[in-house]
Design a protein around this motif. Structure first.
Motif, PDB file in Angstrom:
ATOM      1  N   VAL A 184       0.791  -1.193  -0.191  1.00  0.00           N
ATOM      2  CA  VAL A 184      -0.078  -0.151  -0.019  1.00  0.00           C
ATOM      3  C   VAL A 184       0.922   1.186   0.086  1.00  0.00           C
ATOM      4  O   VAL A 184       0.709   2.239  -0.930  1.00  0.00           O
ATOM      5  CB  VAL A 184      -1.041  -0.059   1.359  1.00  0.00           C
ATOM      6  CG1 VAL A 184      -1.781   1.391   1.502  1.00  0.00           C
ATOM      7  CG2 VAL A 184      -2.083  -1.238   0.993  1.00  0.00           C
TER       8      VAL A 184
ATOM      9  N   SER B 158      -6.870   0.839  -4.182  1.00  0.00           N
ATOM     10  CA  SER B 158      -6.395   2.072  -3.394  1.00  0.00           C
ATOM     11  C   SER B 158      -7.450   3.362  -4.065  1.00  0.00           C
ATOM     12  O   SER B 158      -7.487   3.491  -5.146  1.00  0.00           O
ATOM     13  CB  SER B 158      -5.085   2.463  -3.777  1.00  0.00           C
ATOM     14  OG  SER B 158      -4.516   3.457  -3.028  1.00  0.00           O
TER      15      SER B 158
ATOM     16  N   LEU C 224       1.489   5.106  -2.669  1.00  0.00           N
ATOM     17  CA  LEU C 224       1.144   6.599  -2.010  1.00  0.00           C
ATOM     18  C   LEU C 224       1.876   7.487  -2.607  1.00  0.00           C
ATOM     19  O   LEU C 224       3.130   7.608  -2.793  1.00  0.00           O
ATOM     20  CB  LEU C 224       1.175   6.659  -0.621  1.00  0.00           C
ATOM     21  CG  LEU C 224       0.356   5.498   0.066  1.00  0.00           C
ATOM     22  CD1 LEU C 224       0.343   5.345   1.549  1.00  0.00           C
ATOM     23  CD2 LEU C 224      -1.131   5.502  -0.166  1.00  0.00           C
TER      24      LEU C 224
ATOM     25  N   VAL D 236      -1.225  -4.756  -3.770  1.00  0.00           N
ATOM     26  CA  VAL D 236      -2.413  -3.894  -3.500  1.00  0.00           C
ATOM     27  C   VAL D 236      -3.475  -4.279  -4.578  1.00  0.00           C
ATOM     28  O   VAL D 236      -3.330  -4.686  -5.681  1.00  0.00           O
ATOM     29  CB  VAL D 236      -2.189  -2.428  -3.990  1.00  0.00           C
ATOM     30  CG1 VAL D 236      -3.493  -1.415  -3.927  1.00  0.00           C
ATOM     31  CG2 VAL D 236      -1.088  -1.816  -3.029  1.00  0.00           C
TER      32      VAL D 236
ATOM     33  N   THR E  14      -8.994   4.761   1.598  1.00  0.00           N
ATOM     34  CA  THR E  14      -8.706   3.391   2.268  1.00  0.00           C
ATOM     35  C   THR E  14      -8.136   2.814   0.961  1.00  0.00           C
ATOM     36  O   THR E  14      -8.157   2.984  -0.304  1.00  0.00           O
ATOM     37  CB  THR E  14     -10.012   2.559   2.818  1.00  0.00           C
ATOM     38  OG1 THR E  14     -10.720   2.507   1.541  1.00  0.00           O
ATOM     39  CG2 THR E  14     -10.840   3.262   3.840  1.00  0.00           C
ATOM     40  N   ALA E  15      -7.264   1.678   1.487  1.00  0.00           N
ATOM     41  CA  ALA E  15      -6.796   0.513   0.389  1.00  0.00           C
ATOM     42  C   ALA E  15      -6.870  -0.740   0.759  1.00  0.00           C
ATOM     43  O   ALA E  15      -7.010  -0.926   1.989  1.00  0.00           O
ATOM     44  CB  ALA E  15      -5.188   1.240   0.230  1.00  0.00           C
TER      45      ALA E  15
ATOM     46  N   TYR F   1      -0.454   5.722   5.931  1.00  0.00           N
ATOM     47  CA  TYR F   1      -1.215   4.545   5.820  1.00  0.00           C
ATOM     48  C   TYR F   1      -1.137   4.110   7.272  1.00  0.00           C
ATOM     49  O   TYR F   1      -0.101   4.283   7.768  1.00  0.00           O
ATOM     50  CB  TYR F   1      -1.210   3.790   4.798  1.00  0.00           C
ATOM     51  CG  TYR F   1      -0.085   2.559   5.237  1.00  0.00           C
ATOM     52  CD1 TYR F   1      -0.127   1.526   5.758  1.00  0.00           C
ATOM     53  CD2 TYR F   1       1.065   2.943   4.801  1.00  0.00           C
ATOM     54  CE1 TYR F   1       0.747   0.535   6.217  1.00  0.00           C
ATOM     55  CE2 TYR F   1       2.315   2.135   5.285  1.00  0.00           C
ATOM     56  CZ  TYR F   1       2.132   1.004   5.728  1.00  0.00           C
ATOM     57  OH  TYR F   1       3.092   0.073   6.086  1.00  0.00           O
TER      58      TYR F   1
ATOM     59  N   LEU G  93      -5.753   5.792   4.623  1.00  0.00           N
ATOM     60  CA  LEU G  93      -5.082   6.635   4.279  1.00  0.00           C
ATOM     61  C   LEU G  93      -5.121   7.987   4.776  1.00  0.00           C
ATOM     62  O   LEU G  93      -6.230   8.365   4.913  1.00  0.00           O
ATOM     63  CB  LEU G  93      -5.094   6.442   2.533  1.00  0.00           C
ATOM     64  CG  LEU G  93      -4.970   5.435   2.046  1.00  0.00           C
ATOM     65  CD1 LEU G  93      -5.262   5.474   0.424  1.00  0.00           C
ATOM     66  CD2 LEU G  93      -3.988   4.559   2.321  1.00  0.00           C
TER      67      LEU G  93
END
Length: 165
Positions: free
Chosen positions: A92, A131, A96, A128, A135-136, A102, A159
């Motif tokens: 994750v 995303s 970003l 992942v 949220t992810a 996160y 996130l």
């Protein structure tokens, strides 16, 4: 009873915390891989290592030892969970942008096979699945050197913006 011991050391975790807002998530992980940022203390404590990081994917490795054992003579489930959480979370992180962080909301782990010192090196591969803005969702697989699936996890992450320091 024979006594065994282990010594570990780590660098100041504030070095990484201060670097987070200055990099994209993938840039931050690449700085760790290159050795320009130290590994977190938990990595030294457990002996896990970030081995790969690319957009949407992170891989951690561990060579299991007796220090990872539970009372019945196999690797403790918390070690599995830490590997899987690290791989999913860093997957994750790898997607970003700069200034976004996160934290795990949850982690669901399925234990499929026991791990012992005879298992040899294990790899936790995080990817992942989705995303969004807040949220992810990621998954991670724990595999042995013969590519057998040892455990599987899914993780939801929140996130949030990280202010520059």
């Amino acid at each position: 009873m024979p006594h065994r011991s282990r010594v570990s050391g780590w660098e100041d975790p504030a070095l990484c915390a201060e670097a987070v807002p200055r990099h994209s998530g993938l840039g931050f992980l690449r700085e760790m891989l290159a050795g320009r940022l130290p590994a977190p203390p938990v990595a030294a404590t457990l002996g896990l290592t970030l081995e790969e990081a690319e957009y949407g994917r992170a891989v951690f490795v561990l060579v299991p030892g007796e220090e990872h054992y539970n009372p019945i003579g196999s690797v403790h489930g918390g070690v599995y969970a830490t590997l899987l959480d690290s791989a999913a979370g860093c997957a994750v992180q790898s997607v970003l942008p700069q200034g976004v962080g996160y934290t795990s909301i949850d982690l669901t782990v399925k234990f499929l096979r026991p791990i012992t010192v005879d298992t040899g090196k294990v790899r936790a591969i995080g990817t992942v699945l989705n995303s969004g803005r807040r949220t992810a969702l990621a998954q991670a697989e724990l595999r042995d050197s013969d590519d057998r699936l040892l455990a599987h996890a899914t993780s939801s992450c929140m996130l949030f913006p990280i202010p520059a320091r």
